[in-house]
Design a protein around this motif. Structure first.
Motif, PDB file in Angstrom:
ATOM      1  N   LEU A 165       0.836  -1.193   0.000  1.00  0.00           N
ATOM      2  CA  LEU A 165       0.000   0.000   0.000  1.00  0.00           C
ATOM      3  C   LEU A 165       0.876   1.251   0.000  1.00  0.00           C
ATOM      4  O   LEU A 165       0.635   2.188  -0.773  1.00  0.00           O
ATOM      5  N   TYR A 195      -7.919   1.765  -2.723  1.00  0.00           N
ATOM      6  CA  TYR A 195      -7.254   0.484  -2.492  1.00  0.00           C
ATOM      7  C   TYR A 195      -8.155  -0.390  -1.615  1.00  0.00           C
ATOM      8  O   TYR A 195      -8.541   0.019  -0.515  1.00  0.00           O
ATOM      9  N   ILE A 226      -8.182  -3.138   0.800  1.00  0.00           N
ATOM     10  CA  ILE A 226      -7.236  -3.829   1.667  1.00  0.00           C
ATOM     11  C   ILE A 226      -7.771  -5.219   2.017  1.00  0.00           C
ATOM     12  O   ILE A 226      -7.057  -6.218   1.931  1.00  0.00           O
TER      13      ILE A 226
END
Length: 464
Positions: free
Chosen positions: A260, A285, A287
């Motif tokens: 990340l 993003y 996760i």
């Protein structure tokens, strides 16, 4: 002297204010203690009886401290509510000095803006410093201040009639534009913020929140084309920012944070086209199934610290509202960076503005613009742009002394520390005159929370 209540151990879950409130329910007003001390045991005299008359001295409480405590009281009107709100306090006294109570130049600007807005007046920033900067002193000033309607400019900016017409750049934007052109392939002025949403991906709410910000803030819809050899600001009527999605769920859980961070740095390093845009984009993003990270990237020419705070707060508010199929409750915005830039250009193009520029030139003309400070290593021939920051904290005692000195001389703590810095530079270099650059906010105080974009400039201060 003020009355003192001494309370033995066993009530430590209660603070002074709570104990005073409990006392108010049981005692006459004049018996309510001004100061509450919590001790392990009650002090006793030679005969073993509880010490009463000498209790204050026993605990080291002076008359001055109890008298100060007696002066403290809740705010009783709008001026005092603003004062306490800026200083994050729920109590004050009439002679409380702004700087000694924790005020600084940033809080002074906020206090000035709120007072001007609340009372429809024009105030000078210097009244926030010195011995008269107290609730009692400000009350006199507010009651005799010039109404905003009699001011040439007033507390706000004129709103331009054509919101789609090109406008000039502010001086600060000109500097960023020129420097960006010199290093066109390097993301020197990219600004990025990432925040974590503790829930599953809701791409629709993210896109709607991004669209709402672009709709509200014209700076996010701007581009900077060149017209007749000079850059201008051009504002699109509509912009739907791009939102790219990257799924990190296939990466091993122990490696996701590292990946990340790498991805955030990579996307922040991608050049932004000032002439064609967009200058504002989002990267999302995934996760895991319950965590999403949103990265908001934009060029520094459309943002600064004030704007970033507004953008982030409004994005979160919009996202939360849209996630529940509601409309966000946001304050109205009546001005934009284009209004500030146009107003600055018109004022500097006027006769008064030209005279002001000439005055600055004359003031700085005999000072060499560069200064060499002793250093441990030679500068590299090619700038790497890999700078670092060093953070340090003043001791509470030193901070208190700086505030007291600033209050005594009628200056902000920033001005006091700046003077000390200039003395240090003078000793290190042996120069009697030099220039120090100071960032300043170009926004009118009353519009500080409305105008987003790059609203700063660097002011050259002559040090003698």
């Amino acid at each position: 002297t003020a009355s003192i209540a001494i309370v033995p151990d066993g009530t430590r879950d209660l603070d002074q204010d709570e104990l005073r409130r409990l006392s108010a329910n049981k005692l006459a007003r004049f018996k309510i203690p001004e100061t509450v001390l919590i001790c392990d045991e009650l002090p006793r005299g030679p005969t073993g009886k509880p010490l009463r008359l000498g209790a204050a001295a026993y605990f080291g409480v002076t008359d001055k401290e109890t008298n100060e405590a007696r002066k403290l009281r809740p705010p009783r009107d709008r001026l005092e509510e603003i004062w306490c709100g800026i200083l994050k306090s729920d109590r004050l006294h009439d002679d409380q000095n702004f700087t000694r109570a924790g005020g600084d130049s940033i809080r002074a600007v906020r206090l000035q803006a709120k007072l001007e807005s609340a009372f429809g007046i024009i105030l000078s920033p210097d009244i926030m410093y010195g011995k008269g900067a107290t609730p009692a002193g400000l009350r006199v000033i507010v009651n005799t201040a010039r109404p905003a309607g009699n001011s040439k400019r007033g507390p706000t900016l004129p709103r331009r009639s054509d919101l789609t017409a090109d406008v000039p750049l502010t001086s600060g934007q000109q500097r960023i534009w020129a420097h960006s052109k010199l290093f066109a392939n390097r993301a020197l002025y990219n600004s990025s913020h990432a925040f974590r949403l503790p829930e599953a991906l809701n791409l629709d709410a993210i896109q709607r929140a991004a669209n709402k910000l672009a709709e509200r803030h014209e700076a996010l819809r701007s581009t900077f084309p060149v017209v007749n050899g000079r850059p201008v600001q051009r504002f699109a009527q509509h912009l739907e920012p791009s939102v790219d999605v990257f799924d990190l769920r296939d990466i091993a859980e122990g490696q996701r944070d590292e990946e990340l961070l790498r991805a955030v740095k990579k996307h922040n390093a991608e050049p932004i086209d000032l002439e064609n845009g967009p200058l504002y984009r989002l990267v999302v993003y995934r996760i895991n199934d319950d965590t999403t990270v949103v990265q908001v990237a934009m060029h520094h020419i459309v943002t600064d610290a004030t704007s970033s705070t507004i953008y982030c707060k409004e994005f979160i508010a919009c996202y939360e509202a849209f996630s529940h199929d509601l409309e966000p409750n946001l304050p109205e915005i009546g001005w934009g960076i284009g209004d500030l830039a146009k107003d600055m250009d018109e004022r500097l193009s006027s006769d008064d503005g030209k005279a002001l520029v000439q005055s600055w030139i004359e003031t700085l003309s005999d000072v060499h613009p560069f200064i060499e400070i002793p250093r441990d290593f030679d500068r590299p021939k090619t700038a790497s742009r890999k700078g670092q920051r060093l953070f340090f904290q003043y001791s509470p005692e030193l901070a208190r002394k700086v505030r007291e000195l600033s209050a005594d001389i009628g200056a902000s703590p920033y001005a006091t520390l700046l003077s000390a810095f200039e003395m240090l530079v003078s000793r290190l270099t042996g120069r009697g005159s030099f220039i120090v650059g100071m960032p300043v906010n170009l926004r009118p105080p009353s519009l500080n929370d409305q105008i987003t974009g790059f609203g700063l400039n660097t002011l050259p201060l002559r040090a003698d």
